[in-house]
Design an enzyme around this catalytic site. Structure first.
Site, mmCIF file in Angstrom:
data_model
loop_
_atom_site.group_PDB
_atom_site.id
_atom_site.type_symbol
_atom_site.label_atom_id
_atom_site.label_comp_id
_atom_site.label_asym_id
_atom_site.label_seq_id
_atom_site.Cartn_x
_atom_site.Cartn_y
_atom_site.Cartn_z
ATOM 1 N N GLN A 84 -2.235 -11.985 8.197
ATOM 2 C CA GLN A 84 -2.418 -11.757 6.756
ATOM 3 C C GLN A 84 -1.730 -12.872 5.959
ATOM 4 O O GLN A 84 -2.271 -13.370 4.965
ATOM 5 C CB GLN A 84 -1.850 -10.395 6.368
ATOM 6 C CG GLN A 84 -1.813 -10.145 4.879
ATOM 7 C CD GLN A 84 -1.537 -8.705 4.527
ATOM 8 O OE1 GLN A 84 -2.433 -7.869 4.545
ATOM 9 N NE2 GLN A 84 -0.299 -8.381 4.181
ATOM 10 N N GLY A 107 5.366 -10.143 4.200
ATOM 11 C CA GLY A 107 6.186 -10.001 5.392
ATOM 12 C C GLY A 107 5.603 -10.788 6.567
ATOM 13 O O GLY A 107 4.389 -10.770 6.797
ATOM 14 N N HIS A 143 9.404 -3.343 3.393
ATOM 15 C CA HIS A 143 8.959 -3.594 2.015
ATOM 16 C C HIS A 143 10.161 -3.900 1.112
ATOM 17 O O HIS A 143 10.107 -4.768 0.245
ATOM 18 C CB HIS A 143 8.247 -2.366 1.438
ATOM 19 C CG HIS A 143 7.006 -1.969 2.153
ATOM 20 N ND1 HIS A 143 6.920 -0.844 2.933
ATOM 21 C CD2 HIS A 143 5.791 -2.558 2.214
ATOM 22 C CE1 HIS A 143 5.703 -0.736 3.432
ATOM 23 N NE2 HIS A 143 4.991 -1.767 3.021
ATOM 24 N N LYS A 195 5.783 -9.910 9.459
ATOM 25 C CA LYS A 195 5.225 -8.894 10.362
ATOM 26 C C LYS A 195 3.693 -9.002 10.456
ATOM 27 O O LYS A 195 3.117 -8.857 11.523
ATOM 28 C CB LYS A 195 5.666 -7.520 9.844
ATOM 29 C CG LYS A 195 4.811 -6.346 10.147
ATOM 30 C CD LYS A 195 5.024 -5.846 11.542
ATOM 31 C CE LYS A 195 4.252 -4.579 11.824
ATOM 32 N NZ LYS A 195 2.909 -4.524 11.255
ATOM 33 N N SER A 203 4.432 1.043 8.248
ATOM 34 C CA SER A 203 4.115 2.377 7.703
ATOM 35 C C SER A 203 3.413 3.216 8.759
ATOM 36 O O SER A 203 3.428 4.447 8.705
ATOM 37 C CB SER A 203 3.218 2.243 6.478
ATOM 38 O OG SER A 203 3.857 1.428 5.529
ATOM 39 N N ARG A 204 2.782 2.568 9.742
ATOM 40 C CA ARG A 204 2.037 3.323 10.774
ATOM 41 C C ARG A 204 2.950 3.848 11.877
ATOM 42 O O ARG A 204 2.507 4.651 12.695
ATOM 43 C CB ARG A 204 0.929 2.444 11.354
ATOM 44 C CG ARG A 204 -0.181 2.174 10.349
ATOM 45 C CD ARG A 204 -1.392 1.501 10.968
ATOM 46 N NE ARG A 204 -2.521 1.499 10.057
ATOM 47 C CZ ARG A 204 -2.903 0.456 9.315
ATOM 48 N NH1 ARG A 204 -2.245 -0.682 9.386
ATOM 49 N NH2 ARG A 204 -3.950 0.543 8.516
ATOM 50 N N MET A 260 0.849 -1.196 0.000
ATOM 51 C CA MET A 260 0.000 0.000 0.000
ATOM 52 C C MET A 260 0.885 1.247 0.000
ATOM 53 O O MET A 260 0.433 2.336 0.356
ATOM 54 C CB MET A 260 -0.932 -0.010 1.211
ATOM 55 C CG MET A 260 -1.885 -1.213 1.183
ATOM 56 S SD MET A 260 -3.412 -0.969 2.100
ATOM 57 C CE MET A 260 -2.777 -0.718 3.735
ATOM 58 N N GLY A 261 2.145 1.077 -0.366
ATOM 59 C CA GLY A 261 3.044 2.233 -0.433
ATOM 60 C C GLY A 261 3.572 2.632 0.931
ATOM 61 O O GLY A 261 3.570 1.835 1.862
HETATM 62 O O1 PAF Z 1 0.089 -5.677 3.596
HETATM 63 C C1 PAF Z 1 -0.390 -4.776 2.876
HETATM 64 O O2 PAF Z 1 0.212 -3.746 2.619
HETATM 65 C C2 PAF Z 1 -1.805 -4.944 2.309
HETATM 66 O O3 PAF Z 1 -2.633 -5.596 3.210
HETATM 67 C C3 PAF Z 1 -1.809 -5.654 0.942
HETATM 68 C C4 PAF Z 1 -1.313 -7.065 1.028
HETATM 69 C C5 PAF Z 1 -0.973 -4.861 -0.050
HETATM 70 C C6 PAF Z 1 -3.245 -5.691 0.395
HETATM 71 O O4 PAF Z 1 -3.779 -4.426 0.234
#
Ligand code: PAF
Length: 282
Positions: A153, A147, A37, A149, A186-187, A30-31
């Site tokens: 997910q 990741g 990343h 982390k 990122s947070r 998500m940038g």
């Molecule tokens: O981990 C992330 O940044 C997001 O959950 C992902 C996998 C890009 C899906 O939007």
């Protein structure tokens, strides 16, 4: 690096690569890219012939009161970092490329999406599973990089790939940490100076729980000690959960016997207005 914003253009560009027998590695993001990343990107660069990185802040994985609007959007500097890593393709679509007008289908991630992060963030993993499936269909990679982390997910994505028969290998890349143990996220940029100092409490608590379990303490005893440690180190923090779970199902490890699946210690906490998660595989 070629930056592409439409699904059709990316499909054509990658079809050409596939015709040439190139192995395509994919890093969905998500940038707001950081070293975490970039470690995924480096892994893809090592193993694949062509690396595609997507940057898309996915609205369907944010709840109504979450940080979708304030989520950092730093496309220009992200692109610079990816050029430095020699990435071949950046996919930066607009929302209607991913969710065309009239879009109505979505993926339901099942029981795992109702536990821990899923319980706190209803609909989050359905949103992740849906966007990741759409991206997999557009990119059609041989390998994807996620990741450690975001352990839950990872479990959701592995199950998605298995259950929906995507012909894709998942590589899980270790968490990158600051010197004091804070997992990169990122947070983290939302943290005030004082909160940032306290934020190392998540990894310190995980390490304590892991060490106690490895010394033979029961999971409940180790968790109780972890909770105490958390409150000592971060008196202003709110501990959301600290638990020992199966890494594949996220069922509490206490609910199953023996070696049914690898074990992970998970933690979530709120510092100020920022919710952070971390985990440590046993
Ligand atoms: O981990 C992330 O940044 C997001 O959950 C992902 C996998 C890009 C899906 O939007």
């Amino acid at each position: 690096m070629r930056t592409i914003t439409t699904s059709n253009e990316l499909r054509s560009a990658l079809a050409l690569q596939r015709e040439q027998g190139k192995h395509i590695g994919f890093v969905p993001t998500m940038g707001a890219l950081h070293e975490g990343h970039l470690s995924l990107v480096r892994c893809s660069k090592q193993h694949a012939d062509r690396t595609v990185v997507s940057i898309f802040v996915n609205p369907t994985q944010f709840g109504p009161s979450e940080d979708f609007d304030r989520y950092p959007r730093t496309l220009e500097s992200d692109a610079g970092l990816l050029i430095d890593e020699d990435v071949e393709f950046l996919f930066a679509p607009t929302a209607d490329q991913i969710y065309p007008p009239g879009h109505s289908f979505s993926i339901h991630a099942g029981p795992i999406a109702t536990l821990y992060e899923g319980a706190r963030r209803p609909g989050h993993f359905d949103g992740v599973a849906t966007v990741v499936s759409i991206l997999f269909n557009i990119v059609q990679p041989q390998s994807v990089y996620f990741g450690q982390k975001d352990a839950q997910q990872v479990a959701v994505v592995k199950k998605l790939i298995h259950d929906l028969a995507f012909p894709i290998e998942v590589e899980v890349v270790p968490t990158v940490r600051e010197n004091d143990g804070l997992a990169l996220s990122s947070r983290n940029r939302y943290l005030s100076q004082a909160e940032r100092k306290e934020a190392a409490v998540l990894s310190k608590t995980l390490v304590l729980v892991r060490d106690l379990i490895q010394k033979g303490h029961s999971a409940p005893a180790a968790i109780a000690a972890g909770i105490e440690e958390f409150h000592k180190l971060a008196p202003h923090g709110i501990l959301d959960y600290l638990d020992v779970v199966g890494a594949e199902t996220f069922r509490p490890a206490a609910s199953f016997e023996g070696n049914e699946e690898p074990i992970t210690i998970i933690i979530a906490a709120i510092l100020g207005t920022t919710r952070l998660i971390d985990n440590l595989p046993l």
